[in-house]
Design a protein around this motif. Structure first.
Motif, PDB file in Angstrom:
ATOM      1  N   LEU A 297      55.691 -10.498  49.753  1.00 16.13           N
ATOM      2  CA  LEU A 297      54.375 -10.443  50.395  1.00 16.13           C
ATOM      3  C   LEU A 297      53.296 -10.061  49.411  1.00 16.13           C
ATOM      4  CD1 LEU A 297      55.305  -8.337  53.540  1.00 16.13           C
ATOM      5  CD2 LEU A 297      55.371 -10.822  53.240  1.00 16.13           C
ATOM      6  N   LEU A 298      52.130 -10.643  49.603  1.00 19.48           N
ATOM      7  CA  LEU A 298      50.955 -10.251  48.829  1.00 19.48           C
ATOM      8  C   LEU A 298      49.860  -9.946  49.844  1.00 19.48           C
ATOM      9  CD1 LEU A 298      49.717 -11.799  45.610  1.00 19.48           C
ATOM     10  CD2 LEU A 298      48.110 -11.588  47.450  1.00 19.48           C
ATOM     11  N   VAL A 299      49.469  -8.685  49.895  1.00 18.19           N
ATOM     12  CA  VAL A 299      48.456  -8.294  50.886  1.00 18.19           C
ATOM     13  C   VAL A 299      47.337  -7.524  50.197  1.00 18.19           C
ATOM     14  CG1 VAL A 299      49.809  -8.284  53.017  1.00 18.19           C
ATOM     15  CG2 VAL A 299      49.941  -6.336  51.484  1.00 18.19           C
ATOM     16  N   SER A 300      46.103  -7.850  50.577  1.00 14.72           N
ATOM     17  CA  SER A 300      44.942  -7.195  49.981  1.00 14.72           C
ATOM     18  C   SER A 300      44.149  -6.464  51.038  1.00 14.72           C
ATOM     19  CB  SER A 300      44.023  -8.239  49.341  1.00 14.72           C
ATOM     20  OG  SER A 300      44.590  -8.650  48.145  1.00 14.72           O
ATOM     21  N   TYR A 301      43.669  -5.296  50.647  1.00 11.81           N
ATOM     22  CA  TYR A 301      42.852  -4.480  51.547  1.00 11.81           C
ATOM     23  C   TYR A 301      41.519  -4.211  50.861  1.00 11.81           C
ATOM     24  CZ  TYR A 301      47.486  -3.516  53.485  1.00 11.81           C
ATOM     25  OH  TYR A 301      48.747  -3.640  54.008  1.00 11.81           O
ATOM     26  N   PRO A 302      40.408  -4.616  51.494  1.00 11.54           N
ATOM     27  CA  PRO A 302      39.122  -4.334  50.861  1.00 11.54           C
ATOM     28  C   PRO A 302      38.830  -2.834  50.858  1.00 11.54           C
ATOM     29  CG  PRO A 302      38.827  -5.448  52.999  1.00 11.54           C
ATOM     30  CD  PRO A 302      40.298  -5.339  52.768  1.00 11.54           C
ATOM     31  N   ILE A 303      38.360  -2.325  49.737  1.00 13.93           N
ATOM     32  CA  ILE A 303      37.894  -0.938  49.648  1.00 13.93           C
ATOM     33  C   ILE A 303      36.366  -0.944  49.614  1.00 13.93           C
ATOM     34  CG2 ILE A 303      37.876   1.169  48.242  1.00 13.93           C
ATOM     35  CD1 ILE A 303      40.584   0.249  47.092  1.00 13.93           C
ATOM     36  N   ALA A 304      35.821  -1.857  48.857  1.00 11.91           N
ATOM     37  CA  ALA A 304      34.370  -2.064  48.732  1.00 11.91           C
ATOM     38  C   ALA A 304      34.207  -3.565  48.477  1.00 11.91           C
ATOM     39  CB  ALA A 304      33.833  -1.238  47.567  1.00 11.91           C
ATOM     40  N   PRO A 305      32.967  -4.084  48.530  1.00 17.57           N
ATOM     41  CA  PRO A 305      32.816  -5.519  48.298  1.00 17.57           C
ATOM     42  C   PRO A 305      33.444  -5.970  46.972  1.00 17.57           C
ATOM     43  CG  PRO A 305      30.751  -4.622  49.128  1.00 17.57           C
ATOM     44  CD  PRO A 305      31.679  -3.452  48.904  1.00 17.57           C
ATOM     45  N   ASP A 306      33.380  -5.080  45.959  1.00 17.27           N
ATOM     46  CA  ASP A 306      33.892  -5.469  44.643  1.00 17.27           C
ATOM     47  C   ASP A 306      35.141  -4.693  44.246  1.00 17.27           C
ATOM     48  OD1 ASP A 306      32.584  -3.072  44.478  1.00 17.27           O
ATOM     49  OD2 ASP A 306      31.601  -3.504  42.560  1.00 17.27           O
ATOM     50  N   LEU A 307      35.864  -4.153  45.234  1.00 19.95           N
ATOM     51  CA  LEU A 307      37.080  -3.393  44.923  1.00 19.95           C
ATOM     52  C   LEU A 307      38.144  -3.638  45.994  1.00 19.95           C
ATOM     53  CD1 LEU A 307      38.168  -1.390  42.824  1.00 19.95           C
ATOM     54  CD2 LEU A 307      37.399   0.464  44.304  1.00 19.95           C
ATOM     55  N   THR A 308      39.337  -3.963  45.521  1.00 17.37           N
ATOM     56  CA  THR A 308      40.413  -4.374  46.423  1.00 17.37           C
ATOM     57  C   THR A 308      41.699  -3.663  46.036  1.00 17.37           C
ATOM     58  OG1 THR A 308      39.437  -6.546  46.746  1.00 17.37           O
ATOM     59  CG2 THR A 308      41.804  -6.393  47.089  1.00 17.37           C
ATOM     60  N   ARG A 309      42.418  -3.190  47.039  1.00 22.85           N
ATOM     61  CA  ARG A 309      43.771  -2.676  46.787  1.00 22.85           C
ATOM     62  C   ARG A 309      44.751  -3.754  47.188  1.00 22.85           C
ATOM     63  NH1 ARG A 309      47.474   0.109  49.324  1.00 22.85           N
ATOM     64  NH2 ARG A 309      46.250   0.238  51.231  1.00 22.85           N
ATOM     65  N   GLU A 310      45.608  -4.082  46.259  1.00 27.90           N
ATOM     66  CA  GLU A 310      46.567  -5.157  46.540  1.00 27.90           C
ATOM     67  C   GLU A 310      47.972  -4.567  46.513  1.00 27.90           C
ATOM     68  OE1 GLU A 310      46.214  -9.271  44.524  1.00 27.90           O
ATOM     69  OE2 GLU A 310      47.861  -8.277  43.524  1.00 27.90           O
ATOM     70  N   GLU A 311      48.793  -5.010  47.456  1.00 27.78           N
ATOM     71  CA  GLU A 311      50.202  -4.589  47.465  1.00 27.78           C
ATOM     72  C   GLU A 311      51.077  -5.823  47.444  1.00 27.78           C
ATOM     73  OE1 GLU A 311      51.202  -1.969  50.686  1.00 27.78           O
ATOM     74  OE2 GLU A 311      49.617  -0.539  50.163  1.00 27.78           O
ATOM     75  N   LEU A 312      52.138  -5.743  46.674  1.00 32.86           N
ATOM     76  CA  LEU A 312      53.131  -6.816  46.615  1.00 32.86           C
ATOM     77  C   LEU A 312      54.451  -6.220  47.086  1.00 32.86           C
ATOM     78  CD1 LEU A 312      52.189  -8.734  43.504  1.00 32.86           C
ATOM     79  CD2 LEU A 312      54.105  -9.519  44.834  1.00 32.86           C
ATOM     80  N   HIS A 313      54.950  -6.671  48.208  1.00 37.20           N
ATOM     81  CA  HIS A 313      56.205  -6.133  48.751  1.00 37.20           C
ATOM     82  C   HIS A 313      57.317  -7.162  48.555  1.00 37.20           C
ATOM     83  CE1 HIS A 313      54.614  -2.647  51.197  1.00 37.20           C
ATOM     84  NE2 HIS A 313      53.503  -3.276  50.854  1.00 37.20           N
ATOM     85  N   VAL A 314      58.424  -6.733  47.976  1.00 30.91           N
ATOM     86  CA  VAL A 314      59.542  -7.649  47.738  1.00 30.91           C
ATOM     87  C   VAL A 314      60.679  -7.324  48.709  1.00 30.91           C
ATOM     88  CG1 VAL A 314      61.253  -8.434  46.053  1.00 30.91           C
ATOM     89  CG2 VAL A 314      58.915  -7.907  45.306  1.00 30.91           C
ATOM     90  N   PHE A 315      61.071  -8.330  49.475  1.00 29.34           N
ATOM     91  CA  PHE A 315      62.241  -8.218  50.342  1.00 29.34           C
ATOM     92  C   PHE A 315      63.318  -9.147  49.781  1.00 29.34           C
ATOM     93  CE2 PHE A 315      60.633  -6.098  54.287  1.00 29.34           C
ATOM     94  CZ  PHE A 315      59.277  -6.079  53.999  1.00 29.34           C
ATOM     95  N   LEU A 316      64.562  -8.643  49.701  1.00 31.75           N
ATOM     96  CA  LEU A 316      65.681  -9.476  49.250  1.00 31.75           C
ATOM     97  C   LEU A 316      66.689  -9.585  50.386  1.00 31.75           C
ATOM     98  CD1 LEU A 316      66.023  -7.979  45.651  1.00 31.75           C
ATOM     99  CD2 LEU A 316      64.863 -10.095  46.320  1.00 31.75           C
ATOM    100  N   ILE A 317      67.740 -10.344  50.135  1.00 29.97           N
ATOM    101  CA  ILE A 317      68.670 -10.649  51.217  1.00 29.97           C
ATOM    102  C   ILE A 317      69.788  -9.599  51.276  1.00 29.97           C
ATOM    103  CG2 ILE A 317      70.147 -12.443  52.224  1.00 29.97           C
ATOM    104  CD1 ILE A 317      67.033 -13.099  51.819  1.00 29.97           C
ATOM    105  N   GLY A 318      69.952  -8.980  52.429  1.00 28.12           N
ATOM    106  CA  GLY A 318      71.030  -8.009  52.669  1.00 28.12           C
ATOM    107  C   GLY A 318      71.004  -6.885  51.641  1.00 28.12           C
ATOM    108  N   ASP A 319      72.205  -6.531  51.145  1.00 23.40           N
ATOM    109  CA  ASP A 319      72.261  -5.362  50.269  1.00 23.40           C
ATOM    110  C   ASP A 319      71.747  -5.651  48.856  1.00 23.40           C
ATOM    111  OD1 ASP A 319      74.307  -6.755  49.164  1.00 23.40           O
ATOM    112  OD2 ASP A 319      75.827  -5.162  49.378  1.00 23.40           O
ATOM    113  N   ALA A 320      71.337  -6.888  48.577  1.00 26.71           N
ATOM    114  CA  ALA A 320      70.700  -7.165  47.285  1.00 26.71           C
ATOM    115  C   ALA A 320      69.460  -6.295  47.087  1.00 26.71           C
ATOM    116  CB  ALA A 320      70.316  -8.645  47.188  1.00 26.71           C
ATOM    117  N   ALA A 321      68.883  -5.860  48.200  1.00 25.00           N
ATOM    118  CA  ALA A 321      67.649  -5.064  48.133  1.00 25.00           C
ATOM    119  C   ALA A 321      67.891  -3.662  47.604  1.00 25.00           C
ATOM    120  CB  ALA A 321      67.012  -4.989  49.519  1.00 25.00           C
ATOM    121  N   THR A 322      69.123  -3.159  47.758  1.00 24.03           N
ATOM    122  CA  THR A 322      69.342  -1.743  47.426  1.00 24.03           C
ATOM    123  C   THR A 322      70.582  -1.472  46.564  1.00 24.03           C
ATOM    124  OG1 THR A 322      70.401  -1.609  49.602  1.00 24.03           O
ATOM    125  CG2 THR A 322      68.149  -0.741  49.424  1.00 24.03           C
ATOM    126  N   SER A 323      71.540  -2.401  46.534  1.00 20.37           N
ATOM    127  CA  SER A 323      72.830  -2.047  45.914  1.00 20.37           C
ATOM    128  C   SER A 323      72.742  -2.001  44.385  1.00 20.37           C
ATOM    129  CB  SER A 323      73.898  -3.063  46.326  1.00 20.37           C
ATOM    130  OG  SER A 323      73.669  -4.258  45.616  1.00 20.37           O
TER     131      SER A 323
END
Ligand code: FES
Ligand SMILES: [Fe+2]
Length: 394
Positions: A304-330
């Motif tokens: 996922l790529l999600v952006s949250y406006p803080i000000a007109p010229d400032l943005t906080r962006e988050e990139l969330h990675v999901f993997l399949i099953g235990d690939a995410a944590t093992s």
């Protein structure tokens, strides 16, 4: 657009900020179109309109469920300019509240934390994890403690915000009247019938603060036009001749390609979605569920790529990675998992420089929204149009 579904008051506000011409540009055919005028990227009033009319009236991603796994985990977020908290309640459910005390309005929670209840830092009103007011010390005089067994009622308990969870993704709708999340995601889901999203697990997130307007993140995300000059590694993975412009299907943009070979960070050594057919084993798809939920689907991930406006010229962006099953944590998948995260980090940093230049260029009084490529940038133009449409929609 159906004129009965338009609020004329907001048409006037949009025109006063963008000008008549800027307003018309949003609806012009792509051959003649340009992007939104500079004011849409620099004006505080415009951002307020977007917060109130776009973000608060839509589904907005508020984080991964895995970020608040335990009872009492509390995460403050800001959605549509409104301070909120997302809470893991005792019964295991995820709840959302306005992050404001019912007494004098202090913001209750400043940082992510774990607590058995929420106590206001000002006069110590205390709320249960389900939002009920529990007690008010000294309220009726010294050393008197007001106690509430079943909450204080609608004037005293924390104010609910609508929350839905879809496969580990938490969504918030501040206005409370958006369609159910699975209806909203439907244009994405009907293009991905072979992907069992119940198998995705959160592997982590990256955070960036970018000196740019939040819209530019998505305008850039949608067009593959810049790949040949900005992303040498990505170009090798998926050359220009495999790419097309993508298109909007209702409120969801989508695009895809079949990539010739796996690359470190994509399709390389990690388990695929269960029972994913061969024809999808080298497919990349990406989506933007308006306004800000961008999802990239590869055989081995959901990013996922999600952006949250803080000000007109400032943005906080988050990139969330999901993997399949235990690939995410093992432990056994740690190396490949780190490669995926590094790949996204590198790729995103290649874009950030450009996003900041786009914002700076919009200080130029000589720029009028530019000339867009009819081959590549139809969807980018439509994104601007959708912002205006959502603002003026009744
Ligand atoms: S403002 Fe929260 S207790 Fe007074
Ligand atoms: Fe890019």
């Amino acid at each position: 657009m159906d004129t009965r579904a338009i609020d004329p008051q907001f048409v006037n506000r949009v025109k006063s900020l963008l000008g008549e011409e800027g307003f018309d540009q949003a609806f012009a055919p792509i051959e003649e179109a340009s992007g939104l005028p500079n004011a849409a990227y620099w004006s505080k009033d415009w951002l307020e309109l977007e917060q109130e009319r776009v973000f608060r009236r839509s589904w907005v991603f508020a984080g991964a469920e895995a970020e608040i796994p335990n009872t009492g985990d509390i995460k403050p977020v800001e959605i549509g300019g409104a301070p909120l908290v997302i809470v893991r309640d005792k019964d295991g459910s995820v709840r959302g509240f306005h992050n404001v005390c019912r007494h004098r309005g202090a913001k209750l929670v400043q940082d992510k934390c774990n607590k058995s209840s929420i106590t206001c830092p000002y006069h110590a009103w205390n709320y249960a994890l389900n939002g009920d007011l529990r007690s008010r010390p000294h309220f009726h005089g010294p050393d008197k403690l007001d106690k509430f067994e079943n909450g204080g009622g609608e004037k005293l308990d924390l104010i609910f915000v609508r929350v839905e969870v879809w496969n580990g993704c938490i969504f918030v709708n501040v206005s409370g009247n958006a369609e159910p999340v699975t209806d909203w995601l439907e244009p994405l889901l009907r293009r991905t019938p072979n992907y069992d999203f119940s198998s995705i697990r959160w592997a982590g997130k990256l955070e960036f603060e970018i000196k740019t307007n939040w819209k530019l993140v998505y305008e850039n995300y949608m067009e593959g036009y810049h790949v040949f000059s900005v992303h040498p590694g990505l170009l090798k993975f998926a050359p220009m001749n495999l790419r097309w412009s993508g298109e909007w299907d209702e409120h969801v943009f989508y695009n895809d390609y079949i990539f010739p070979e796996n690359q470190e960070g994509r399709g390389d050594g990690l388990p695929h979605y269960p029972n994913l057919p061969e024809e999808d084993a080298q497919r990349g798809l990406w989506f933007l569920c308006f306004p800000h939920f961008a999802a990239e689907v590869y055989p081995d991930q959901f990013t996922l790529l999600v952006s949250y406006p803080i000000a007109p010229d400032l943005t906080r962006e988050e990139l969330h990675v999901f993997l399949i099953g235990d690939a995410a944590t093992s432990d056994i998948h740690k190396k490949e998992r780190n490669s995926v995260i590094k790949m996204w980090d590198d790729l995103n940093r290649e874009d950030i420089g450009m996003l900041e230049l786009l914002q700076q260029g919009r200080l130029s009084p000589a720029y009028d929204g530019g000339r867009l490529s009819p081959h590549w940038e139809g969807p980018t133009h439509q994104f601007g149009r959708r912002i205006v449409e959502k603002i003026i929609a009744a």
